[in-house]
Design an enzyme around this catalytic site. Sequence first.
Site, mmCIF file in Angstrom:
data_model
loop_
_atom_site.group_PDB
_atom_site.id
_atom_site.type_symbol
_atom_site.label_atom_id
_atom_site.label_comp_id
_atom_site.label_asym_id
_atom_site.label_seq_id
_atom_site.Cartn_x
_atom_site.Cartn_y
_atom_site.Cartn_z
ATOM 1 N N CYS A 7 0.841 -1.205 0.000
ATOM 2 C CA CYS A 7 0.000 0.000 0.000
ATOM 3 C C CYS A 7 0.875 1.253 0.000
ATOM 4 O O CYS A 7 0.543 2.258 -0.648
ATOM 5 C CB CYS A 7 -0.927 0.014 1.213
ATOM 6 S SG CYS A 7 -2.392 -1.016 1.033
ATOM 7 N N HIS A 99 -0.735 -9.967 -4.841
ATOM 8 C CA HIS A 99 0.178 -9.557 -5.912
ATOM 9 C C HIS A 99 0.447 -10.740 -6.812
ATOM 10 O O HIS A 99 0.394 -11.888 -6.370
ATOM 11 C CB HIS A 99 1.484 -9.001 -5.338
ATOM 12 C CG HIS A 99 2.119 -9.893 -4.324
ATOM 13 N ND1 HIS A 99 1.658 -9.966 -3.026
ATOM 14 C CD2 HIS A 99 3.142 -10.767 -4.406
ATOM 15 C CE1 HIS A 99 2.379 -10.843 -2.355
ATOM 16 N NE2 HIS A 99 3.291 -11.349 -3.174
HETATM 17 P P1 AMP Z 1 5.086 -13.326 -1.417
HETATM 18 O O1 AMP Z 1 6.110 -14.108 -0.662
HETATM 19 O O2 AMP Z 1 4.353 -14.093 -2.481
HETATM 20 O O3 AMP Z 1 4.132 -12.608 -0.462
HETATM 21 O O4 AMP Z 1 5.874 -12.226 -2.227
HETATM 22 C C1 AMP Z 1 6.364 -11.064 -1.635
HETATM 23 C C2 AMP Z 1 7.493 -10.603 -2.507
HETATM 24 O O5 AMP Z 1 7.785 -9.271 -2.174
HETATM 25 C C3 AMP Z 1 8.786 -11.417 -2.338
HETATM 26 O O6 AMP Z 1 9.147 -12.018 -3.581
HETATM 27 C C4 AMP Z 1 9.794 -10.373 -1.870
HETATM 28 O O7 AMP Z 1 11.082 -10.557 -2.437
HETATM 29 C C5 AMP Z 1 9.157 -9.079 -2.370
HETATM 30 N N1 AMP Z 1 9.543 -7.891 -1.628
HETATM 31 C C6 AMP Z 1 9.648 -7.758 -0.268
HETATM 32 N N2 AMP Z 1 10.045 -6.518 0.049
HETATM 33 C C7 AMP Z 1 10.184 -5.840 -1.124
HETATM 34 C C8 AMP Z 1 10.602 -4.521 -1.458
HETATM 35 N N3 AMP Z 1 10.921 -3.621 -0.524
HETATM 36 N N4 AMP Z 1 10.658 -4.179 -2.773
HETATM 37 C C9 AMP Z 1 10.331 -5.078 -3.734
HETATM 38 N N5 AMP Z 1 9.944 -6.337 -3.480
HETATM 39 C C10 AMP Z 1 9.880 -6.725 -2.192
HETATM 40 ZN ZN ZN Z 2 -1.845 -3.252 1.144
#
Ligand code: AMP
Ligand code: ZN
Length: 113
Positions: A7, A99
């Site tokens: 968000c 996502h």
């Molecule tokens: P999930 O595990 O499916 O919830 O995916 C969350 C994703 O967000 C993971 O692949 C993380 O590497 C990614 N993620 C976490 N923090 C960040 C960030 N600050 N910028 C970009 N991606 C992120």
């Molecule tokens: Zn959110």
Amino acid sequence: MENCLFCKFVSGEFKTEKVFENEDFIIIKDIAPKAKNHFLAIPKKHFKLLAEMTQEDSQTLGRILKTIPTLSDVLHLENGYRLVVNQGDDAGQTVPHLHVHILSGQKMEWNPA
Ligand code: AMP
Ligand code: ZN
């Protein structure tokens, strides 16, 4: 939603490079790529699970899925790609804001574990 990383990316409170944005969603690069190219398509509206979607949310998600292949050049989708939506603990969902992972740029194994 307070204290939601995605968000904050959507609102701009946390800065990140948005490789694409329209009224429905943003696309950013994943910070810990699991493939040569790894992007995240993030709906602007906060919800965690597909099970929570309203009819309107499902239409938004449909538009998002329709838009992704139109961004082939930006996302490097020319040789194929994989979309992943992790849902809940067993799937390893770490960010509770729905996502779609977009993975491309290499041959991929198929190993759900
Ligand atoms: P999930 O595990 O499916 O919830 O995916 C969350 C994703 O967000 C993971 O692949 C993380 O590497 C990614 N993620 C976490 N923090 C960040 C960030 N600050 N910028 C970009 N991606 C992120
Ligand atoms: Zn959110």
